[in-house]
Design a protein around this motif. Structure first.
Motif, PDB file in Angstrom:
ATOM      1  N   LEU A  26       5.420  -6.564   9.126  1.00 39.78           N
ATOM      2  CA  LEU A  26       6.052  -5.352   8.987  1.00 39.78           C
ATOM      3  C   LEU A  26       6.305  -4.932  10.825  1.00 39.78           C
ATOM      4  O   LEU A  26       7.305  -4.348  10.832  1.00 39.78           O
ATOM      5  CB  LEU A  26       4.545  -4.668   8.963  1.00 39.78           C
ATOM      6  N   ARG A  27       5.564  -5.876  11.126  1.00 40.69           N
ATOM      7  CA  ARG A  27       5.757  -5.237  13.170  1.00 40.69           C
ATOM      8  C   ARG A  27       7.246  -4.803  13.537  1.00 40.69           C
ATOM      9  O   ARG A  27       7.740  -4.730  14.336  1.00 40.69           O
ATOM     10  CB  ARG A  27       4.155  -5.974  13.792  1.00 40.69           C
ATOM     11  N   ASP A  28       7.242  -6.816  13.351  1.00 39.69           N
ATOM     12  CA  ASP A  28       8.228  -7.519  13.637  1.00 39.69           C
ATOM     13  C   ASP A  28       9.982  -6.889  12.899  1.00 39.69           C
ATOM     14  O   ASP A  28      11.165  -6.202  13.758  1.00 39.69           O
ATOM     15  CB  ASP A  28       8.414  -8.654  13.587  1.00 39.69           C
ATOM     16  N   ASN A  29       9.192  -6.143  12.348  1.00 45.93           N
ATOM     17  CA  ASN A  29      10.467  -5.331  11.251  1.00 45.93           C
ATOM     18  C   ASN A  29      10.913  -3.856  11.564  1.00 45.93           C
ATOM     19  O   ASN A  29      11.052  -3.231  10.912  1.00 45.93           O
ATOM     20  CB  ASN A  29      10.718  -5.419  10.426  1.00 45.93           C
ATOM     21  N   GLY A  30       9.947  -3.133  12.761  1.00 48.96           N
ATOM     22  CA  GLY A  30      10.540  -2.217  12.858  1.00 48.96           C
ATOM     23  C   GLY A  30       9.573  -0.877  12.353  1.00 48.96           C
ATOM     24  O   GLY A  30       9.344   0.178  12.358  1.00 48.96           O
ATOM     25  N   TYR A  31       8.394  -1.591  11.573  1.00 48.89           N
ATOM     26  CA  TYR A  31       8.005  -0.686  10.200  1.00 48.89           C
ATOM     27  C   TYR A  31       6.603  -0.014  10.803  1.00 48.89           C
ATOM     28  O   TYR A  31       6.013   1.234  10.862  1.00 48.89           O
ATOM     29  CB  TYR A  31       6.510  -1.339   8.956  1.00 48.89           C
ATOM     30  N   VAL A  32       5.963  -1.178  11.640  1.00 53.10           N
ATOM     31  CA  VAL A  32       4.161  -0.449  12.592  1.00 53.10           C
ATOM     32  C   VAL A  32       4.553  -0.852  13.825  1.00 53.10           C
ATOM     33  O   VAL A  32       5.204  -1.606  14.064  1.00 53.10           O
ATOM     34  CB  VAL A  32       3.373  -1.188  11.590  1.00 53.10           C
ATOM     35  N   ASN A  33       3.816  -0.582  14.471  1.00 53.32           N
ATOM     36  CA  ASN A  33       3.328  -0.968  15.863  1.00 53.32           C
ATOM     37  C   ASN A  33       2.272  -1.972  15.927  1.00 53.32           C
ATOM     38  O   ASN A  33       1.575  -1.896  15.169  1.00 53.32           O
ATOM     39  CB  ASN A  33       3.066   0.013  17.395  1.00 53.32           C
ATOM     40  N   ALA A  34       2.053  -3.005  16.966  1.00 52.76           N
ATOM     41  CA  ALA A  34       1.297  -3.887  17.108  1.00 52.76           C
ATOM     42  C   ALA A  34      -0.489  -3.405  15.909  1.00 52.76           C
ATOM     43  O   ALA A  34      -1.150  -4.301  15.585  1.00 52.76           O
ATOM     44  CB  ALA A  34       0.889  -4.588  18.327  1.00 52.76           C
ATOM     45  N   GLU A  35      -0.945  -2.207  17.081  1.00 56.97           N
ATOM     46  CA  GLU A  35      -2.132  -1.479  16.329  1.00 56.97           C
ATOM     47  C   GLU A  35      -2.487  -1.046  14.931  1.00 56.97           C
ATOM     48  O   GLU A  35      -3.909  -1.797  14.441  1.00 56.97           O
ATOM     49  CB  GLU A  35      -2.259  -0.553  17.256  1.00 56.97           C
ATOM     50  N   TYR A  36      -1.453  -1.659  13.929  1.00 57.20           N
ATOM     51  CA  TYR A  36      -1.540  -1.686  12.777  1.00 57.20           C
ATOM     52  C   TYR A  36      -2.065  -2.396  12.356  1.00 57.20           C
ATOM     53  O   TYR A  36      -3.151  -2.507  11.544  1.00 57.20           O
ATOM     54  CB  TYR A  36      -0.339  -0.757  11.802  1.00 57.20           C
ATOM     55  N   ILE A  37      -2.174  -4.220  12.856  1.00 57.09           N
ATOM     56  CA  ILE A  37      -2.293  -5.135  12.147  1.00 57.09           C
ATOM     57  C   ILE A  37      -3.470  -4.901  12.506  1.00 57.09           C
ATOM     58  O   ILE A  37      -4.870  -5.770  11.586  1.00 57.09           O
ATOM     59  CB  ILE A  37      -2.180  -6.609  12.762  1.00 57.09           C
ATOM     60  N   ALA A  40       0.101   4.618  14.016  1.00 54.30           N
ATOM     61  CA  ALA A  40       0.513   3.209  13.780  1.00 54.30           C
ATOM     62  C   ALA A  40       1.973   3.323  13.375  1.00 54.30           C
ATOM     63  O   ALA A  40       2.715   2.110  13.142  1.00 54.30           O
ATOM     64  CB  ALA A  40      -0.491   1.912  14.475  1.00 54.30           C
ATOM     65  N   VAL A  41       1.716   3.863  11.949  1.00 57.30           N
ATOM     66  CA  VAL A  41       3.328   3.601  11.401  1.00 57.30           C
ATOM     67  C   VAL A  41       4.699   4.377  11.558  1.00 57.30           C
ATOM     68  O   VAL A  41       3.770   5.305  12.646  1.00 57.30           O
ATOM     69  CB  VAL A  41       2.845   3.965   9.992  1.00 57.30           C
ATOM     70  N   LEU A  42       5.321   3.401  12.091  1.00 58.76           N
ATOM     71  CA  LEU A  42       6.511   4.383  12.788  1.00 58.76           C
ATOM     72  C   LEU A  42       7.575   4.756  11.657  1.00 58.76           C
ATOM     73  O   LEU A  42       8.480   5.623  11.684  1.00 58.76           O
ATOM     74  CB  LEU A  42       7.260   2.711  13.472  1.00 58.76           C
ATOM     75  N   GLU A  43       7.893   3.733  10.292  1.00 62.73           N
ATOM     76  CA  GLU A  43       8.571   3.956   9.264  1.00 62.73           C
ATOM     77  C   GLU A  43       8.022   3.910   8.185  1.00 62.73           C
ATOM     78  O   GLU A  43       7.139   2.381   8.273  1.00 62.73           O
ATOM     79  CB  GLU A  43       9.741   3.530   9.827  1.00 62.73           C
ATOM     80  N   THR A  44       7.583   3.688   6.798  1.00 58.97           N
ATOM     81  CA  THR A  44       7.807   3.126   5.368  1.00 58.97           C
ATOM     82  C   THR A  44       8.379   2.190   5.140  1.00 58.97           C
ATOM     83  O   THR A  44       9.689   2.252   5.243  1.00 58.97           O
ATOM     84  CB  THR A  44       7.567   4.252   4.072  1.00 58.97           C
ATOM     85  N   ALA A 100       6.073  -5.676   3.039  1.00 65.66           N
ATOM     86  CA  ALA A 100       6.886  -6.810   3.487  1.00 65.66           C
ATOM     87  C   ALA A 100       5.597  -7.754   1.875  1.00 65.66           C
ATOM     88  O   ALA A 100       4.449  -7.335   1.671  1.00 65.66           O
ATOM     89  CB  ALA A 100       5.021  -7.257   4.984  1.00 65.66           C
ATOM     90  N   VAL A 101       6.545  -8.969   1.659  1.00 69.01           N
ATOM     91  CA  VAL A 101       5.604  -9.720   0.511  1.00 69.01           C
ATOM     92  C   VAL A 101       5.647 -11.493   1.137  1.00 69.01           C
ATOM     93  O   VAL A 101       6.374 -11.281   0.965  1.00 69.01           O
ATOM     94  CB  VAL A 101       6.545  -9.306  -0.349  1.00 69.01           C
ATOM     95  N   GLY A 105       1.941  -5.840   1.642  1.00 67.40           N
ATOM     96  CA  GLY A 105       1.470  -4.798   3.101  1.00 67.40           C
ATOM     97  C   GLY A 105       2.143  -3.909   2.749  1.00 67.40           C
ATOM     98  O   GLY A 105       3.537  -4.196   3.319  1.00 67.40           O
ATOM     99  N   ILE A 106       1.610  -2.990   2.860  1.00 66.94           N
ATOM    100  CA  ILE A 106       1.844  -1.431   3.078  1.00 66.94           C
ATOM    101  C   ILE A 106       2.009  -0.700   4.127  1.00 66.94           C
ATOM    102  O   ILE A 106       0.677  -0.728   4.671  1.00 66.94           O
ATOM    103  CB  ILE A 106       1.600  -1.224   2.059  1.00 66.94           C
ATOM    104  N   ALA A 107       3.262  -0.277   4.980  1.00 68.81           N
ATOM    105  CA  ALA A 107       2.575   0.806   5.614  1.00 68.81           C
ATOM    106  C   ALA A 107       3.603   2.024   5.416  1.00 68.81           C
ATOM    107  O   ALA A 107       4.881   2.021   4.698  1.00 68.81           O
ATOM    108  CB  ALA A 107       3.579   0.053   7.153  1.00 68.81           C
ATOM    109  N   GLY A 108       2.743   3.274   5.584  1.00 67.04           N
ATOM    110  CA  GLY A 108       3.219   4.452   4.681  1.00 67.04           C
ATOM    111  C   GLY A 108       3.192   5.494   5.391  1.00 67.04           C
ATOM    112  O   GLY A 108       2.246   6.191   6.599  1.00 67.04           O
TER     113      GLY A 108
END
Length: 145
Positions: free
Chosen positions: A31-42, A72-76, A79-80, A100-103
Motif C-alpha cells: 500500500l505504501r509503495d504504491n502511494g495509498y498510505v504513508n509509512a505510519e499506516y503500517i 496516514a491514508v493518502l488514497e483509497t 493490496a492482495v 490490506g485496506i486503506a480507505g
C-alpha cells in the motif's frame, strides 16, 4: 470496484511469511509503495492487530489501520497477498489470503462490503489462491457490484 483501488502492482502471489507481523508489514508496504498510505499506516496496521485480530475466517485476514491511522491514508486502495502455505495468525487461525485496506473517509466501508461478498464464497477464495495471474484476481473482485 474502481480500477485504481486494486491494480496488478498491489497484488503479490505465492508469498511466504514466518509471522503474522511480517505478513502485515509486507501487505502494508504494498500500500505504501504504491502511494495509498504513508509509512505510519503500517505501524497502525500492526497496532490494530494487537487490539483485535483481523482474521475473518475462510483463511482470510483483512489487515488495516486503527481509527488514528486515517490521517496516514493518502488514497483509497487495497493490496492482495496470497500465501499458499499459510501464516499463523494465532489460536490456530491460518491465513492464506491477506487483503490490506486503506480507505479515505468512509470509502473503506464500501470496499469491506465488496470484500465480504467475495470472501463469503469459499470457491472464490480457492480461485484467488489458485489464480494463474494477477489479472484473474482483479477480475474476481471486479465481478462484485
Amino acid at each position: 470496484m474502481s480500477e485504481n483501488i486494486l491494480t496488478a502492482k498491489t497484488i503479490e502471489m505465492n508469498q511466504s511469511f514466518d509471522s503474522k507481523e511480517e505478513a502485515i508489514q509486507y501487505t502494508g508496504a504494498l500500500l505504501r509503495d504504491n502511494g495509498y498510505v504513508n509509512a505510519e499506516y503500517i505501524d497502525q496496521m500492526l497496532e490494530r492487530e494487537k487490539v483485535t485480530s483481523t482474521f475473518m475466517g475462510n483463511y482470510v485476514a483483512i489487515p488495516h489501520g486503527t481509527e488514528d491511522a486515517k490521517k496516514a491514508v493518502l488514497e483509497t486502495g487495497i493490496a492482495v497477498v496470497t500465501v499458499p502455505e499459510g501464516v499463523d495468525f494465532g489460536d490456530g487461525n491460518i491465513v492464506k489470503l491477506l487483503i490490506g485496506i486503506a480507505g479515505k473517509g468512509d470509502e473503506h466501508l464500501e470496499i469491506l462490503s465488496k470484500i465480504a461478498i467475495v470472501c463469503s464464497e469459499e470457491e472464490n477464495i480457492d480461485t484467488i489462491l489458485n489464480a494463474g495471474s494477477k489479472e484473474e484476481i482483479i477480475s474476481i473482485f471486479n465481478e462484485v457490484n
